[in-house]
Design a protein around this motif. Structure first.
Motif, mmCIF file in Angstrom:
data_model
loop_
_atom_site.group_PDB
_atom_site.id
_atom_site.type_symbol
_atom_site.label_atom_id
_atom_site.label_comp_id
_atom_site.label_asym_id
_atom_site.label_seq_id
_atom_site.Cartn_x
_atom_site.Cartn_y
_atom_site.Cartn_z
ATOM 1 N N VAL A 102 -2.000 20.911 -19.615
ATOM 2 C CA VAL A 102 -2.781 21.250 -20.813
ATOM 3 C C VAL A 102 -2.957 19.999 -21.677
ATOM 4 N N SER A 103 -1.857 19.258 -21.857
ATOM 5 C CA SER A 103 -1.946 18.059 -22.684
ATOM 6 C C SER A 103 -2.864 17.028 -22.028
ATOM 7 N N LEU A 104 -2.878 17.009 -20.697
ATOM 8 C CA LEU A 104 -3.746 16.078 -19.975
ATOM 9 C C LEU A 104 -5.208 16.385 -20.264
ATOM 10 N N VAL A 105 -5.561 17.663 -20.136
ATOM 11 C CA VAL A 105 -6.970 18.041 -20.310
ATOM 12 C C VAL A 105 -7.428 17.709 -21.740
ATOM 13 N N ILE A 106 -6.633 18.181 -22.730
ATOM 14 C CA ILE A 106 -7.040 17.930 -24.114
ATOM 15 C C ILE A 106 -7.068 16.431 -24.384
ATOM 16 N N GLY A 107 -5.979 15.741 -24.021
ATOM 17 C CA GLY A 107 -5.855 14.322 -24.357
ATOM 18 C C GLY A 107 -6.942 13.477 -23.722
ATOM 19 N N VAL A 108 -7.195 13.718 -22.428
ATOM 20 C CA VAL A 108 -8.202 12.898 -21.749
ATOM 21 C C VAL A 108 -9.584 13.161 -22.337
ATOM 22 N N CYS A 109 -9.928 14.428 -22.551
ATOM 23 C CA CYS A 109 -11.251 14.722 -23.109
ATOM 24 C C CYS A 109 -11.403 14.076 -24.486
ATOM 25 N N TRP A 110 -10.402 14.290 -25.318
ATOM 26 C CA TRP A 110 -10.457 13.768 -26.692
ATOM 27 C C TRP A 110 -10.595 12.245 -26.687
ATOM 28 N N GLY A 111 -9.712 11.578 -25.939
ATOM 29 C CA GLY A 111 -9.727 10.123 -25.902
ATOM 30 C C GLY A 111 -11.012 9.577 -25.301
ATOM 31 N N LEU A 112 -11.484 10.257 -24.267
ATOM 32 C CA LEU A 112 -12.691 9.809 -23.574
ATOM 33 C C LEU A 112 -13.893 9.895 -24.509
ATOM 34 N N ILE A 113 -14.027 11.027 -25.175
ATOM 35 C CA ILE A 113 -15.177 11.208 -26.067
ATOM 36 C C ILE A 113 -15.109 10.195 -27.203
ATOM 37 N N ALA A 114 -13.918 10.072 -27.826
ATOM 38 C CA ALA A 114 -13.793 9.159 -28.955
ATOM 39 C C ALA A 114 -14.083 7.721 -28.525
ATOM 40 N N GLY A 115 -13.464 7.305 -27.417
ATOM 41 C CA GLY A 115 -13.620 5.921 -26.982
ATOM 42 C C GLY A 115 -15.030 5.633 -26.521
ATOM 43 N N ARG A 190 -8.173 6.638 -25.132
ATOM 44 C CA ARG A 190 -9.204 6.069 -25.997
ATOM 45 C C ARG A 190 -9.146 4.540 -25.967
ATOM 46 N N GLY A 191 -7.942 3.971 -26.023
ATOM 47 C CA GLY A 191 -7.810 2.516 -25.982
ATOM 48 C C GLY A 191 -8.362 1.942 -24.698
ATOM 49 N N GLN A 192 -8.027 2.610 -23.575
ATOM 50 C CA GLN A 192 -8.500 2.142 -22.275
ATOM 51 C C GLN A 192 -10.017 2.207 -22.191
ATOM 52 N N VAL A 193 -10.567 3.357 -22.611
ATOM 53 C CA VAL A 193 -12.013 3.545 -22.518
ATOM 54 C C VAL A 193 -12.733 2.514 -23.372
ATOM 55 N N LEU A 194 -12.176 2.264 -24.545
ATOM 56 C CA LEU A 194 -12.791 1.316 -25.460
ATOM 57 C C LEU A 194 -12.930 -0.066 -24.822
ATOM 58 N N SER A 195 -11.887 -0.487 -24.089
ATOM 59 C CA SER A 195 -11.970 -1.820 -23.500
ATOM 60 C C SER A 195 -12.814 -1.798 -22.225
ATOM 61 N N LEU A 196 -12.787 -0.668 -21.502
ATOM 62 C CA LEU A 196 -13.576 -0.578 -20.267
ATOM 63 C C LEU A 196 -15.070 -0.585 -20.559
ATOM 64 N N ARG A 197 -15.412 0.073 -21.668
ATOM 65 C CA ARG A 197 -16.820 0.261 -22.002
ATOM 66 C C ARG A 197 -17.552 -1.079 -22.117
#
Lengths: 311, 305
Positions: A102-115, A190-197
């Protein structure tokens, strides 16, 4: 000509996943932990077919020390501790895995969208995470669990099936534990996505006309996967520990069901200077510690295996 | 400096949002603060109590009332222990929690950093495995197992330390140890990983290349940077520790505020919960700010920019 001689014994794997798998297998604590975990999961999955007494079958034999027939001894109500520990392990593992999922789904979606969205949306979403961080999670969990337990008690009085109530209670606990442990995951992703982007290969893909969905699913998610996997493996033990704390408070698994945490809490409450029922504490705690150790070994091994710097 | 100022200015609004959230959350839970009285109150008494503490008003009025009190430094009366105000209860419980939490923090750092450093330096050898195993053990055993076991051995069997209660420094030893061990394990893991991370950096190679002795390389150059993750974990950890631990305070019968954190949410003691949440959140935000200052000191690269 000399090239074949330079090749190390055994062909090196070509894919990153192959390399990671190879490194993981060579890490002895990690592979031992993985094997132990898999056998434990197999054991608790096969529980209904094992020749064990029912976990809540009471007998006359109170507080019996470990002996043939009751390898882990019996508790206050004469219940076989081995059966209870195994059933508790099943509940704890289930809680840990589902809570982490559950934490994976929420966390990944949230971080991905934000980043990925960046800008104001990112700012807003991360401020929400900050606020939730500063709210003691125990208060949230207590409110959720008492609300749920109250509701279930009312429904049971109205004639609801006890098993169904137990299942619902468990589901609510999954949701609650997942809901308080996704924050760090969101920050990491979010940190990872931000740098990958901003990486050239992502920009190249965009320039070639790839849509957002393509970029996210082809380029960003696969690259975030390693970090997420490692953190996920660390979340499982922490959720298991959190559940044991809730059981200690009497808010977790409701008796006669048991989790490792509630068994330990029960055992710890029997510690007194006059009579020592050591098996009530040693076996559940030993099982919990062993399980957590294995989970941690696997998580560490995963991190070493997936570390791109050690390729 | 500018960034720091901005964070400081942001703190009060953040705290307000957090207090509003806590305010609504406890009221969302079923039941009320007067459900668990010793004798069930008659409807009239209950209504009078509701009126006395303004619980019959709409939520927004109650919140405005709370803000008004807050401006005067008054968090209201506890709804469970109605002869005490929330600030009184916190003031009475805080010293014990601070002492135990501070002690556990020092123990965690004093034990965790050297253990992590040592196992990182001996990476792959049997010393590393041994220390790493102990570290994992500390992370895996919950405080409610460590506590009774320690009490059993050191208080009951050996009689060296008191079983519980609060008073002399001796009373603090067992609670501090059973609270601190878990965090020592966490710190040790972070230190160990931080050391691995820094060992790969270029400036470490430079330091070795210019012929510095290995100890100087590790302690003067690698360790400060390896402690960055420890520093960022220290903020939330210290906020957690200083606001008390339910398990430890319950086990050793210590009059701290950790017990209140759990019990007041169980009792729907609305004012108490909001007060404690504010305390925790304020500590957390302040400590995180402090950690960021510490970052500049540990890592010169973050000082400018």
């Amino acid at each position: 000509m000399a090239e074949p001689a330079l090749q190390p014994a055994g062909r090196p794997p070509r894919t990153p996943a192959g390399r990671a798998w190879r490194r993981f297998r060579r890490n002895r604590p990690a592979s031992l932990g993985a094997v132990a975990l898999v056998s434990l999961v197999a054991l608790v999955a096969l529980l209904p077919w094992l020749p064990l007494p029912e976990p809540d079958a009471m007998t006359e034999l109170q507080f019996a020390a470990p002996r043939a027939g009751h390898w882990f001894g019996t508790d206050l109500l004469g219940r076989d501790l081995l059966a209870r520990v195994l059933h508790g392990t099943r509940v704890s593992l289930l809680v840990g895995c589902v809570g982490a999922a559950v934490s994976l789904v929420i966390g990944v979606c949230w971080g991905l969208i934000a980043g990925y969205a960046g800008g104001r949306l990112d700012n807003l979403m991360m401020r929400v995470v900050d606020v939730l961080y500063a709210l003691p999670s125990i208060i949230f969990v207590i409110v959720l669990m008492t609300a749920l337990n109250g509701l279930l008690a009312r429904w049971q009085n109205a004639g609801m099936d006890g098993d169904l109530a137990g299942t619902l209670q468990l589901t609510g606990m999954f949701a609650g534990l997942g809901a308080v442990s996704w924050l760090t995951m969101a920050r990491i992703v979010r940190g990872q996505v931000l740098s990958l982007r901003r990486r050239p290969f992502v920009e190249a893909s965009r320039v070639l006309g790839a849509g957002h969905a393509h970029v996210i699913f082809r380029h960003i998610l696969p690259n975030v996967l390693g970090v997420v996997l490692v953190y996920l493996a660390l979340t499982v033990p922490s959720v298991v520990l959190y559940e044991s704390f809730l059981s200690y408070l009497g808010l977790g698994i409701q008796p006669p069901q048991a989790s490792l945490g509630s068994l330990i809490a029960e055992g710890a409450s029997q510690i007194n200077p006059i009579r020592v029922y050591w098996w009530l504490l040693v076996f559940p705690a030993g099982t919990l510690v062993t399980t957590l150790l294995c989970l941690n070994f696997v998580a560490d091994g995963l991190r070493d295996a997936l570390d791109p710097k050690e390729a | 400096m500018n960034l720091l100022l901005r964070r400081l200015v942001w703190m009060p609004p953040l705290l307000l949002v957090i207090s509003l959230l806590a305010f609504c959350l406890v009221r969302l839970a079923p039941g009320g603060p007067f459900d668990r009285e010793r004798k069930p109150a008659s409807p009239e008494i209950e209504r009078a109590l509701q009126e006395r503490y303004h619980l019959d008003e709409p939520w927004w009025r109650q919140y405005l009332r709370f803000l008004g009190g807050l401006a005067r430094g008054d968090l209201g009366a506890s709804l469970k222990y109605r002869s005490h105000t929330v600030t009184d209860i916190i003031r009475q419980g805080l010293p014990a929690s601070l002492a135990i939490g501070g002690g556990a923090f020092l123990l965690a750092l004093g034990l965790g950093v050297p253990a992590g450093f040592y196992s990182a330096v001996r990476r792959g050898r049997w010393e590393d495995f041994g220390v790493s195993f102990l570290i994992l053990l500390a992370v895996c055993i919950p405080a409610f197992v460590v506590g009774p076991l320690l009490a059993m051995v050191f208080a009951v069997r050996l009689g060296w330390l008191p079983v519980g209660l609060w008073g002399s420094p001796l009373h603090a030893v067992l609670p501090v140890v059973s609270l601190g061990l878990y965090f020592a394990g966490r710190i040790a893991r972070l230190t160990r990983e931080g050391m691995f991370e820094t060992a790969q950096q270029d400036f470490i190679r430079t330091a070795r290349a210019k012929g510095l002795p290995e100890t100087a390389v590790l302690v003067r150059h690698a360790l400060p940077l390896a402690l960055l993750p420890v520093a960022s974990y220290s903020g939330p950890m210290l906020a957690d520790l200083l606001t008390g631990s339910f398990v430890v305070e319950n086990l050793f019968q210590i009059p701290g505020i950790g017990v209140f954190m759990v019990n007041s949410s169980l009792n729907r003691d609305y004012t108490m919960v909001v007060g404690l949440v504010l305390l925790y959140a304020g500590l957390l935000l302040g400590l995180n700010l402090l950690v960021d200052l510490l970052y500049g000191w540990l890592d010169p690269r973050t000082r400018h920019g």
